[in-house]
Design a protein around this motif. Sequence first.
Motif, PDB file in Angstrom:
ATOM      1  N   ILE A 139       6.738  51.964 -76.263  1.00  0.00           N
ATOM      2  CA  ILE A 139       7.228  52.229 -77.617  1.00  0.00           C
ATOM      3  C   ILE A 139       7.942  50.962 -78.091  1.00  0.00           C
ATOM      4  CG2 ILE A 139       8.599  53.753 -79.080  1.00  0.00           C
ATOM      5  CD1 ILE A 139       8.291  55.936 -76.962  1.00  0.00           C
ATOM      6  N   LEU A 140       7.331  50.327 -79.098  1.00  0.00           N
ATOM      7  CA  LEU A 140       7.867  49.071 -79.616  1.00  0.00           C
ATOM      8  C   LEU A 140       8.811  49.360 -80.766  1.00  0.00           C
ATOM      9  CD1 LEU A 140       4.483  47.087 -79.886  1.00  0.00           C
ATOM     10  CD2 LEU A 140       5.886  47.525 -77.851  1.00  0.00           C
ATOM     11  N   TYR A 141       9.752  48.464 -80.979  1.00  0.00           N
ATOM     12  CA  TYR A 141      10.571  48.541 -82.185  1.00  0.00           C
ATOM     13  C   TYR A 141      10.026  47.534 -83.192  1.00  0.00           C
ATOM     14  CZ  TYR A 141      14.000  47.708 -85.683  1.00  0.00           C
ATOM     15  OH  TYR A 141      14.574  47.550 -86.919  1.00  0.00           O
ATOM     16  N   GLY A 142       9.977  47.916 -84.455  1.00  0.00           N
ATOM     17  CA  GLY A 142       9.575  46.981 -85.515  1.00  0.00           C
ATOM     18  C   GLY A 142      10.445  47.160 -86.738  1.00  0.00           C
ATOM     19  N   GLY A 143      10.826  46.045 -87.336  1.00  0.00           N
ATOM     20  CA  GLY A 143      11.672  46.095 -88.539  1.00  0.00           C
ATOM     21  C   GLY A 143      12.691  44.994 -88.458  1.00  0.00           C
ATOM     22  N   SER A 144      12.316  43.831 -89.055  1.00  0.00           N
ATOM     23  CA  SER A 144      13.228  42.684 -89.091  1.00  0.00           C
ATOM     24  C   SER A 144      13.732  42.279 -87.712  1.00  0.00           C
ATOM     25  CB  SER A 144      14.400  42.954 -90.051  1.00  0.00           C
ATOM     26  OG  SER A 144      13.899  43.201 -91.358  1.00  0.00           O
ATOM     27  N   MET A 145      12.850  42.305 -86.722  1.00  0.00           N
ATOM     28  CA  MET A 145      13.225  41.791 -85.401  1.00  0.00           C
ATOM     29  C   MET A 145      13.218  40.270 -85.499  1.00  0.00           C
ATOM     30  SD  MET A 145      11.583  42.861 -81.754  1.00  0.00           S
ATOM     31  CE  MET A 145      12.620  43.654 -80.583  1.00  0.00           C
ATOM     32  N   ARG A 146      14.285  39.672 -85.013  1.00  0.00           N
ATOM     33  CA  ARG A 146      14.475  38.226 -85.129  1.00  0.00           C
ATOM     34  C   ARG A 146      15.024  37.713 -83.799  1.00  0.00           C
ATOM     35  NH1 ARG A 146      12.284  39.237 -89.272  1.00  0.00           N
ATOM     36  NH2 ARG A 146      13.057  39.193 -91.410  1.00  0.00           N
ATOM     37  N   PRO A 147      14.980  36.388 -83.573  1.00  0.00           N
ATOM     38  CA  PRO A 147      15.565  35.859 -82.332  1.00  0.00           C
ATOM     39  C   PRO A 147      17.034  36.287 -82.177  1.00  0.00           C
ATOM     40  CG  PRO A 147      14.279  34.158 -83.416  1.00  0.00           C
ATOM     41  CD  PRO A 147      14.313  35.321 -84.365  1.00  0.00           C
ATOM     42  N   GLU A 148      17.764  36.418 -83.292  1.00  0.00           N
ATOM     43  CA  GLU A 148      19.203  36.738 -83.236  1.00  0.00           C
ATOM     44  C   GLU A 148      19.480  38.179 -82.801  1.00  0.00           C
ATOM     45  OE1 GLU A 148      17.390  34.463 -85.488  1.00  0.00           O
ATOM     46  OE2 GLU A 148      18.167  35.783 -87.067  1.00  0.00           O
ATOM     47  N   ASN A 149      18.579  39.110 -83.103  1.00  0.00           N
ATOM     48  CA  ASN A 149      18.887  40.508 -82.757  1.00  0.00           C
ATOM     49  C   ASN A 149      18.008  41.053 -81.622  1.00  0.00           C
ATOM     50  OD1 ASN A 149      16.397  41.133 -83.975  1.00  0.00           O
ATOM     51  ND2 ASN A 149      17.330  41.579 -85.953  1.00  0.00           N
ATOM     52  N   ALA A 150      17.049  40.226 -81.164  1.00  0.00           N
ATOM     53  CA  ALA A 150      16.056  40.737 -80.205  1.00  0.00           C
ATOM     54  C   ALA A 150      16.683  41.176 -78.883  1.00  0.00           C
ATOM     55  CB  ALA A 150      14.987  39.679 -79.960  1.00  0.00           C
ATOM     56  N   LEU A 151      17.588  40.377 -78.355  1.00  0.00           N
ATOM     57  CA  LEU A 151      18.135  40.689 -77.030  1.00  0.00           C
ATOM     58  C   LEU A 151      18.828  42.055 -77.037  1.00  0.00           C
ATOM     59  CD1 LEU A 151      18.726  39.937 -74.107  1.00  0.00           C
ATOM     60  CD2 LEU A 151      20.742  38.699 -74.891  1.00  0.00           C
ATOM     61  N   ASP A 152      19.649  42.304 -78.052  1.00  0.00           N
ATOM     62  CA  ASP A 152      20.367  43.581 -78.107  1.00  0.00           C
ATOM     63  C   ASP A 152      19.397  44.755 -78.170  1.00  0.00           C
ATOM     64  OD1 ASP A 152      22.754  42.341 -77.968  1.00  0.00           O
ATOM     65  OD2 ASP A 152      23.200  42.445 -80.113  1.00  0.00           O
ATOM     66  N   LEU A 153      18.348  44.595 -78.970  1.00  0.00           N
ATOM     67  CA  LEU A 153      17.364  45.680 -79.086  1.00  0.00           C
ATOM     68  C   LEU A 153      16.607  45.873 -77.770  1.00  0.00           C
ATOM     69  CD1 LEU A 153      16.132  44.722 -82.646  1.00  0.00           C
ATOM     70  CD2 LEU A 153      16.979  47.003 -82.051  1.00  0.00           C
ATOM     71  N   LEU A 154      16.189  44.762 -77.188  1.00  0.00           N
ATOM     72  CA  LEU A 154      15.325  44.834 -76.000  1.00  0.00           C
ATOM     73  C   LEU A 154      16.072  45.276 -74.744  1.00  0.00           C
ATOM     74  CD1 LEU A 154      13.260  41.627 -76.767  1.00  0.00           C
ATOM     75  CD2 LEU A 154      12.382  43.974 -76.775  1.00  0.00           C
ATOM     76  N   GLN A 155      17.389  45.272 -74.817  1.00  0.00           N
ATOM     77  CA  GLN A 155      18.171  45.752 -73.666  1.00  0.00           C
ATOM     78  C   GLN A 155      18.153  47.266 -73.551  1.00  0.00           C
ATOM     79  OE1 GLN A 155      21.904  43.783 -74.300  1.00  0.00           O
ATOM     80  NE2 GLN A 155      21.676  42.598 -72.437  1.00  0.00           N
ATOM     81  N   MET A 156      17.763  47.934 -74.645  1.00  0.00           N
ATOM     82  CA  MET A 156      17.757  49.394 -74.601  1.00  0.00           C
ATOM     83  C   MET A 156      16.609  49.874 -73.707  1.00  0.00           C
ATOM     84  SD  MET A 156      20.356  49.621 -76.317  1.00  0.00           S
ATOM     85  CE  MET A 156      20.908  51.183 -76.918  1.00  0.00           C
ATOM     86  N   PRO A 157      16.856  50.899 -72.899  1.00  0.00           N
ATOM     87  CA  PRO A 157      15.860  51.271 -71.883  1.00  0.00           C
ATOM     88  C   PRO A 157      14.525  51.762 -72.422  1.00  0.00           C
ATOM     89  CG  PRO A 157      17.721  52.804 -71.913  1.00  0.00           C
ATOM     90  CD  PRO A 157      18.101  51.654 -72.777  1.00  0.00           C
ATOM     91  N   ASP A 158      14.508  52.284 -73.655  1.00  0.00           N
ATOM     92  CA  ASP A 158      13.237  52.806 -74.178  1.00  0.00           C
ATOM     93  C   ASP A 158      12.616  51.907 -75.237  1.00  0.00           C
ATOM     94  OD1 ASP A 158      12.593  55.561 -72.936  1.00  0.00           O
ATOM     95  OD2 ASP A 158      14.760  55.515 -73.192  1.00  0.00           O
ATOM     96  N   ILE A 159      13.127  50.704 -75.396  1.00  0.00           N
ATOM     97  CA  ILE A 159      12.498  49.748 -76.318  1.00  0.00           C
ATOM     98  C   ILE A 159      11.655  48.801 -75.466  1.00  0.00           C
ATOM     99  CG2 ILE A 159      12.875  47.962 -78.065  1.00  0.00           C
ATOM    100  CD1 ILE A 159      15.342  49.432 -78.999  1.00  0.00           C
ATOM    101  N   ASP A 160      10.343  48.968 -75.579  1.00  0.00           N
ATOM    102  CA  ASP A 160       9.424  48.276 -74.670  1.00  0.00           C
ATOM    103  C   ASP A 160       8.802  47.029 -75.277  1.00  0.00           C
ATOM    104  OD1 ASP A 160       9.785  50.393 -72.767  1.00  0.00           O
ATOM    105  OD2 ASP A 160       8.443  51.621 -73.977  1.00  0.00           O
ATOM    106  N   GLY A 161       9.424  46.507 -76.319  1.00  0.00           N
ATOM    107  CA  GLY A 161       8.909  45.302 -76.944  1.00  0.00           C
ATOM    108  C   GLY A 161       9.052  45.391 -78.448  1.00  0.00           C
ATOM    109  N   GLY A 162       8.322  44.545 -79.151  1.00  0.00           N
ATOM    110  CA  GLY A 162       8.487  44.508 -80.600  1.00  0.00           C
ATOM    111  C   GLY A 162       7.176  44.364 -81.347  1.00  0.00           C
ATOM    112  N   LEU A 163       7.162  44.944 -82.551  1.00  0.00           N
ATOM    113  CA  LEU A 163       6.103  44.659 -83.524  1.00  0.00           C
ATOM    114  C   LEU A 163       6.794  43.799 -84.576  1.00  0.00           C
ATOM    115  CD1 LEU A 163       3.276  44.956 -84.653  1.00  0.00           C
ATOM    116  CD2 LEU A 163       3.895  47.174 -85.587  1.00  0.00           C
TER     117      LEU A 163
END
Length: 249
Positions: free
Chosen positions: A206-230
């Motif tokens: 399950i990817l997260y998508g919506g204004s993913m940027r280098p600045e916010n990626a780490l915080d999002l990707l640390q969550m256990p159910d965020i498996d990457g990004g669109l």
Amino acid sequence: MRRKLFVGNWKMNGSLVANGVLLKGVRAGAQEARGELAVCVPACYLAQCSQILSMSGIALGAQDVSSHTVGAYTGEVSARMLQDFGCRYVIIGHSERREYHGETDEEVAQKAQRALAAGLTPIICVGETLAEREASLTWDVINRQIKALLSLLEPAEVEGLVVAYEPVWAVGTGKNATPEIAQEVHVAIRALLAQKSAEAGKRVRILYGGSMRPENALDLLQMPDIDGGLIGGASLKADDFLAIAKAVL
Ligand code: PEP
């Protein structure tokens, strides 16, 4: 353990020259990505991008597919055609297609079925609008969108999906969901998938998508159910796309 997946959605951007420069940049840094990389390009550039990406380990994808298999459907591109050009992924049900082209949940499910039958991995986009979030309708929307898929697809087919949670209010707006909001929705999506197939609940990325940027990626990707990004806008710059794909601890 689910391998992280980073998918660039180029939308209607690019040119023969610009694509070459962008993909050269992505190829150059791809070894350091902490997961799988894919780019979903406009259909007319599939042949070019397929050639540039050969032997790179970067997967190719499209941004839409027909809900029909073959025949008198002017302007449509079938799943078999995408497969012919070496696509592994196809984005289905992006909010821009739902909004500007009136795509329904049922059509999204049909497209997913066609894509799976041709050996492609559908990346199914779901997510609520700002008005729906403000009216506390997020769960209803996610439930409706996912249930439409589950009612058409067999359990084994559900296991072959990738899902992208893309809150519409975050797509292209520069406003991302907080990691906590995204995690909460991802957990709910996973629980719905598990109702159809326990295996899908564990395996589907399950990817997260919506204004993913280098600045916010780490915080999002640390969550256990965020498996990457669109990733839309940031995937048009090789350095930004790669920085997101490296932002995993
Ligand atoms: C998208 O197009 O799927 C997307 C998430 O866009 P952006 O990253 O620009 O918000």
